[in-house]
Design a protein around this motif. Structure first.
Motif, short mmCIF file in Angstrom:
data_model
loop_
_atom_site.label_atom_id
_atom_site.label_comp_id
_atom_site.label_asym_id
_atom_site.label_seq_id
_atom_site.Cartn_x
_atom_site.Cartn_y
_atom_site.Cartn_z
N TYR A 93 19.45 8.65 -40.50
CA TYR A 93 20.67 9.34 -40.91
C TYR A 93 21.49 9.71 -39.67
O TYR A 93 20.97 10.25 -38.70
CB TYR A 93 20.29 10.60 -41.70
CG TYR A 93 21.48 11.40 -42.14
CD1 TYR A 93 21.87 12.55 -41.47
CD2 TYR A 93 22.24 10.99 -43.24
CE1 TYR A 93 22.97 13.28 -41.87
CE2 TYR A 93 23.33 11.71 -43.66
CZ TYR A 93 23.71 12.85 -42.97
OH TYR A 93 24.80 13.57 -43.36
N LEU A 94 22.81 9.45 -39.73
CA LEU A 94 23.70 9.80 -38.62
C LEU A 94 24.55 11.00 -39.01
O LEU A 94 25.29 10.96 -39.97
CB LEU A 94 24.61 8.61 -38.27
CG LEU A 94 23.91 7.39 -37.70
CD1 LEU A 94 24.89 6.24 -37.57
CD2 LEU A 94 23.29 7.70 -36.36
N ARG A 95 24.44 12.04 -38.22
CA ARG A 95 25.16 13.28 -38.50
C ARG A 95 26.52 13.22 -37.82
O ARG A 95 26.65 12.70 -36.72
CB ARG A 95 24.32 14.42 -37.93
CG ARG A 95 24.84 15.82 -38.13
CD ARG A 95 23.80 16.79 -37.56
NE ARG A 95 23.50 16.51 -36.17
CZ ARG A 95 24.20 16.96 -35.14
NH1 ARG A 95 25.26 17.71 -35.35
NH2 ARG A 95 23.85 16.64 -33.92
N SER A 96 27.56 13.77 -38.48
CA SER A 96 28.86 13.78 -37.79
C SER A 96 28.90 14.91 -36.77
O SER A 96 28.20 15.92 -36.89
CB SER A 96 30.01 13.91 -38.79
OG SER A 96 29.70 14.82 -39.79
N ASP A 97 29.75 14.73 -35.77
CA ASP A 97 29.72 15.56 -34.57
C ASP A 97 30.42 16.90 -34.77
O ASP A 97 31.45 17.17 -34.16
CB ASP A 97 30.37 14.78 -33.42
CG ASP A 97 30.20 15.45 -32.07
OD1 ASP A 97 31.04 15.20 -31.19
OD2 ASP A 97 29.24 16.22 -31.92
N ASN A 98 29.86 17.75 -35.63
CA ASN A 98 30.47 19.06 -35.86
C ASN A 98 29.50 20.16 -35.46
O ASN A 98 28.29 20.00 -35.55
CB ASN A 98 30.82 19.24 -37.34
CG ASN A 98 31.79 18.18 -37.81
OD1 ASN A 98 32.73 17.84 -37.11
ND2 ASN A 98 31.54 17.63 -38.99
N VAL A 99 30.08 21.30 -35.04
CA VAL A 99 29.24 22.42 -34.65
C VAL A 99 28.93 23.24 -35.90
O VAL A 99 29.84 23.80 -36.52
CB VAL A 99 29.97 23.29 -33.61
CG1 VAL A 99 29.14 24.51 -33.28
CG2 VAL A 99 30.26 22.48 -32.36
N VAL A 100 27.66 23.29 -36.27
CA VAL A 100 27.29 24.04 -37.49
C VAL A 100 26.17 25.02 -37.24
O VAL A 100 25.76 25.74 -38.13
CB VAL A 100 26.89 23.08 -38.64
CG1 VAL A 100 28.07 22.24 -39.08
CG2 VAL A 100 25.74 22.20 -38.21
N GLU A 101 25.63 25.05 -36.01
CA GLU A 101 24.49 25.94 -35.75
C GLU A 101 24.71 26.68 -34.44
O GLU A 101 25.62 26.40 -33.68
CB GLU A 101 23.20 25.13 -35.63
CG GLU A 101 22.81 24.39 -36.88
CD GLU A 101 21.59 23.52 -36.63
OE1 GLU A 101 20.48 23.95 -37.00
OE2 GLU A 101 21.74 22.42 -36.07
N GLY A 102 23.81 27.60 -34.18
CA GLY A 102 23.88 28.34 -32.93
C GLY A 102 24.21 29.79 -33.20
O GLY A 102 24.17 30.27 -34.32
N ASN A 103 24.56 30.50 -32.15
CA ASN A 103 24.95 31.90 -32.28
C ASN A 103 23.88 32.77 -32.93
O ASN A 103 24.19 33.65 -33.74
CB ASN A 103 26.25 32.04 -33.10
CG ASN A 103 27.44 31.92 -32.19
OD1 ASN A 103 27.46 32.54 -31.13
ND2 ASN A 103 28.39 31.11 -32.58
N CYS A 104 22.62 32.49 -32.60
CA CYS A 104 21.57 33.33 -33.15
C CYS A 104 20.63 33.77 -32.04
O CYS A 104 19.41 33.81 -32.20
CB CYS A 104 20.81 32.61 -34.26
SG CYS A 104 20.30 30.95 -33.81
N ALA A 105 21.21 34.12 -30.91
CA ALA A 105 20.40 34.48 -29.74
C ALA A 105 19.45 35.63 -30.05
O ALA A 105 18.27 35.59 -29.70
CB ALA A 105 21.32 34.85 -28.58
N GLY B 124 22.98 20.72 -34.48
CA GLY B 124 24.40 21.02 -34.65
C GLY B 124 24.89 22.18 -33.82
O GLY B 124 25.92 22.78 -34.15
N ASN C 225 21.58 31.56 -24.21
CA ASN C 225 20.90 31.33 -25.48
C ASN C 225 21.78 31.56 -26.71
O ASN C 225 21.26 31.75 -27.81
CB ASN C 225 19.63 32.21 -25.57
CG ASN C 225 18.59 31.76 -24.56
OD1 ASN C 225 18.24 30.59 -24.53
ND2 ASN C 225 18.13 32.66 -23.72
N SER C 226 23.10 31.49 -26.53
CA SER C 226 23.96 31.68 -27.69
C SER C 226 24.30 30.35 -28.37
O SER C 226 24.78 30.32 -29.50
CB SER C 226 25.26 32.37 -27.27
OG SER C 226 25.91 31.57 -26.32
N LEU D 253 16.44 34.49 -32.02
CA LEU D 253 15.52 33.66 -31.25
C LEU D 253 14.75 34.48 -30.23
O LEU D 253 13.56 34.28 -30.01
CB LEU D 253 16.28 32.55 -30.54
CG LEU D 253 16.89 31.49 -31.44
CD1 LEU D 253 17.76 30.55 -30.62
CD2 LEU D 253 15.81 30.69 -32.15
#
Lengths: 557, 181
Positions: free
Chosen positions: B133-145, A84, A94-95, B148
């Motif tokens: 399972y098919l996930r709907s196309d929404n942005v729910v993750e990221g922004n954890c540079a 997602g 990497n953001s 990581l």
């Protein structure tokens, strides 16, 4: 029908051993041995046209080149294929990376519905058979920008197979001499994109940005039915237009949304196919044809000098204009394909097979997607020719520039002028100005309404066509004035007073008797001199055709 | 350079080695055989089986894969095969002990061949009857540079740092070639 028009320019002239020209594009009549489609042009499938030598020496035989393509298109979706995180071109490194994209342990892939729909729509647009059941596999190789050590792809059973892509090439010098070619689409599959690596040779390290890792890709595999760089470039261009029309991918090569790898081999016609090389890193529309033609020529030269072609992977060096071997890919790669254990098979349905009471969010109905397919470029071009009576090459040109078709259609809606006039103004004047200043349609200082108003003035014969061009130049300066205002300011209105015109003509005829004599003696061009004189007298405000009419009337009486 | 050995990874590499020799690996559905039925093989046994097939094919030349239990082969893993598998999977087979353990695991996994799978449809994955399972196309993750990047040994301005080009083979090449049996 007509696909992006292709101006043939012989690649042979670029190279030292100028012995190859793509014979297929030089042929005037139907290619020998092909079946004619009857109605429009001839279709050739899996045709291997012969490449003829420019200046054949005695006893020399021909070469035929075979080009297949693997095209990767980034799917235009909000989030990635299996996670997602966001899909976006420019973002801090990497953001846009989730734990799954970074392949941290304990994460699992979850398939994005939009990506599946994009794949099915593309498959339908390319006349493919959509596999009701398709499978995901892992393709293993080690590279720093592939954190998991494998890429999830569809090797055994892809989502779509056995389609075709039609494109037009021009044969001969006239743009109207066009022929439709088809290239078979072997398959379309869903796969993950890898991250980006920046090589820092100075400090002997590679910097990895995983923003791109995990973005959904459509891999479109085209069979080796093409025979030269120009055909390949045209096929890619048509695919680009189709993807953009569907909205499944923005297919912008400059932004890396469309990447092409070519498989190239040469052989003598009638003999088995030669060893093929793979040319990677073809990321520019401009250099695509050139790179492929270079590689074809390189292989021919190598074979003619008694050498042999290695089955290797090469890269195109833009600066040097040649292909070079890629050292990292020596030897055959062993990808160790295995089924992706975390994903069940992907099942697609049509209206006949939809399971009753199923959650609509969880099932994909191919028939519904087929109904919602937008108009494809091929159909749009045919419609424009039919509806507005324009030539096929004009409809090609309208589709070839982003936003131009919409601009054209806005003008048509608002103006009373003839479609042919609108076509001519949009393609010649408007597009000419855009190209001169290297602007996109969206950056144009002239709005469709302004052009429509200008064309209305022209249509009403309120101004002459040369005056219209002047007004257009003024409009381009974008000083906020309407065409009517400019016409008033610069006093460009046509002389409406017929009596005054008659008088001016009469006085001009009287003032220049020798020209009249010249005309009466039979020199038809003398009339132009008279028209010119009258125009000068009217300060350019009279329509030349009207002048001519009045003069001829007066002279004959 | 040591890489955490992953059973599935190694199995994949071994199965590819086998595929290269034109054998086919399929996982047959384990029929309900009652209480003395074979338990489902573990990861290590699966790859051992794959390597076993590969080595037998190498020993006896190409032949088709049958479901009948075959008599024990030589049970030896050649040095050449080890080198090939090491390169593919970056798994380090440093010692004689490790190879012996591998050979034992191969022999253990061989018991699978006792099952008669004639006419049984091969299974693709243990999930093949499940719904994808098919996930709907929404942005729910990221922004954890930041999070990581903490995992990385070396970092330069929010980029991960890796050795140049492809993973270096230098450590593998420096080793003595494994003694051939």
């Amino acid at each position: 029908m007509a696909a992006p028009m292709l101006r043939w320019c012989c690649p042979g002239r670029r190279f030292a051993f100028a012995r190859v020209g793509c014979g297929s594009c030089h042929r005037r009549g139907p290619p020998t041995g092909s079946t004619s489609n009857g109605k429009r042009g001839q279709s050739t499938v899996a045709q291997q046209p012969h490449i003829t030598a420019q200046k054949p020496r005695k006893g020399e035989r021909e070469w035929a080149a075979v080009v297949g393509l693997e095209i990767h298109a980034q799917i235009a979706s909000n989030s990635k294929l299996f996670s997602g995180s966001q899909v976006h071109f420019a973002a801090p490194p990497n953001s846009l990376v989730s734990f799954f994209d970074a392949s941290l342990p304990g994460t699992l892939p979850v398939l994005n519905r939009r990506c599946v729909e994009a794949a099915v729509m593309t498959g339908l647009a390319l006349d493919c058979h959509i596999n009701r059941k398709s499978l995901f596999d892992r393709k293993h190789y080690f590279y720093a920008d592939l954190p998991a050590g494998y890429q999830i792809t569809q090797q055994r059973l892809p989502i779509a197979v056995n389609g075709s892509l039609a494109y037009s090439v021009s044969v001969g010098r006239k743009p109207s001499q066009m022929v439709t070619r088809t290239v078979r689409v072997k398959q379309i599959q869903l796969e993950q994109d890898s991250g980006k690596s920046l090589h820092d040779d100075l400090r002997s390290q590679t910097l990895i940005d995983l923003n791109r890792a995990g973005i959904g890709l459509l891999e479109v595999v085209l069979e080796p039915d093409m025979s030269c760089g120009e055909e390949a470039a045209t096929a890619v261009r048509e695919l680009q237009l189709i993807l953009q029309a569907l909205g499944t991918s923005q297919a912008n090569m400059a932004e890396g949304q469309l990447r092409v790898d070519a498989n190239i081999s040469v052989h003598r016609p009638g003999e088995p196919l030669g060893v093929r090389t793979e040319v990677k890193n073809l990321n520019s529309a401009r250099f695509l044809a050139r790179a492929i033609d270079y590689e074809i020529q390189r292989q021919i030269n190598e074979l003619e000098n008694g050498g042999e072609i290695l089955n290797e992977t090469r890269s195109f060096d833009y600066k040097l204009g040649c292909t070079v071997p890629m050292r990292d890919k020596e030897g055959k790669q062993d990808y160790r394909f295995m089924p992706e254990p975390n994903l069940p098979p992907l099942l697609l349905y049509d209206s006949g097979s939809l399971p009753p009471g199923a959650d609509p969010q969880q099932v994909i109905d191919i028939d519904r997607l087929r109904e919602r397919l937008p108009e494809l470029p091929r159909v749009t071009r045919e419609r424009l020719v039919r509806q507005y009576g324009m030539l096929p090459e004009h409809s090609c040109a309208l589709l070839n520039e982003v936003g131009l078709l919409e601009f054209f259609q806005s003008v048509i809606k608002e103006t009373r002028a003839e479609p042919k006039k609108v076509t001519s103004w949009v393609l010649n004047t408007f597009l000419g100005f855009l190209k001169q200043q290297n602007l996109a349609v969206s950056e144009s200082p002239v709005t469709p309404s302004a052009l429509a108003e200008l064309l209305d003035l022209l249509d009403r014969k309120a101004i002459s066509s040369s005056a219209a061009k002047q007004v257009f130049e003024e409009l381009w300066r974008n000083e906020g004035k309407t065409p009517a205002q400019i016409v008033a300011e610069k006093k460009l209105e046509l002389l409406q007073d017929l009596e005054a015109l008659e008088q001016l003509c009469r006085s001009t005829l009287e003032a220049h008797p020798h020209v009249v004599m010249d005309l009466k003696r039979g020199n038809p061009r003398a009339i132009n001199k008279l028209i010119g004189l009258v125009r000068k007298a009217t300060l350019g405000r009279a329509d030349p055709t009207a002048i001519k009419e009045v003069l001829e009337r007066q002279l004959s009486s | 350079m040591s890489v955490q050995a992953s059973p599935t990874l190694f199995m994949a590499s071994a199965s590819a080695a086998v595929a290269a020799l034109s054998d086919v690996i399929t996982f047959k559905r384990v029929a309900r055989l009652g209480e003395d039925a074979l338990r489902r093989p573990t990861g290590s046994e699966m790859w051992a089986r794959a390597v076993h097939l590969c080595l037998r094919a190498a020993a006896r030349g190409r032949r088709g894969f049958t479901s009948k239990a075959d008599p024990q082969g030589s049970g030896r893993v050649t040095g050449e095969l080890i080198q090939h598998l090491e390169r593919l999977s970056l798994v380090d087979f440093g010692s004689q002990e490790a190879v012996a353990r591998l050979e034992k695991a191969i022999a253990f996994a061989d018991r699978l061949r006792a099952v008669n799978t004639d006419g049984v449809e091969p299974m693709e994955s243990v999930l093949e009857d499940r719904c994808l399972y098919l996930r709907s196309d929404n942005v729910v993750e990221g922004n954890c540079a930041e999070e990581l990047l903490q995992n990385s040994h070396r970092v330069v301005e929010e980029y991960f740092v890796a050795p140049p080009g492809n993973i270096s083979w230098s450590k593998l090449d420096e080793k003595q070639p494994f003694p051939h049996h």
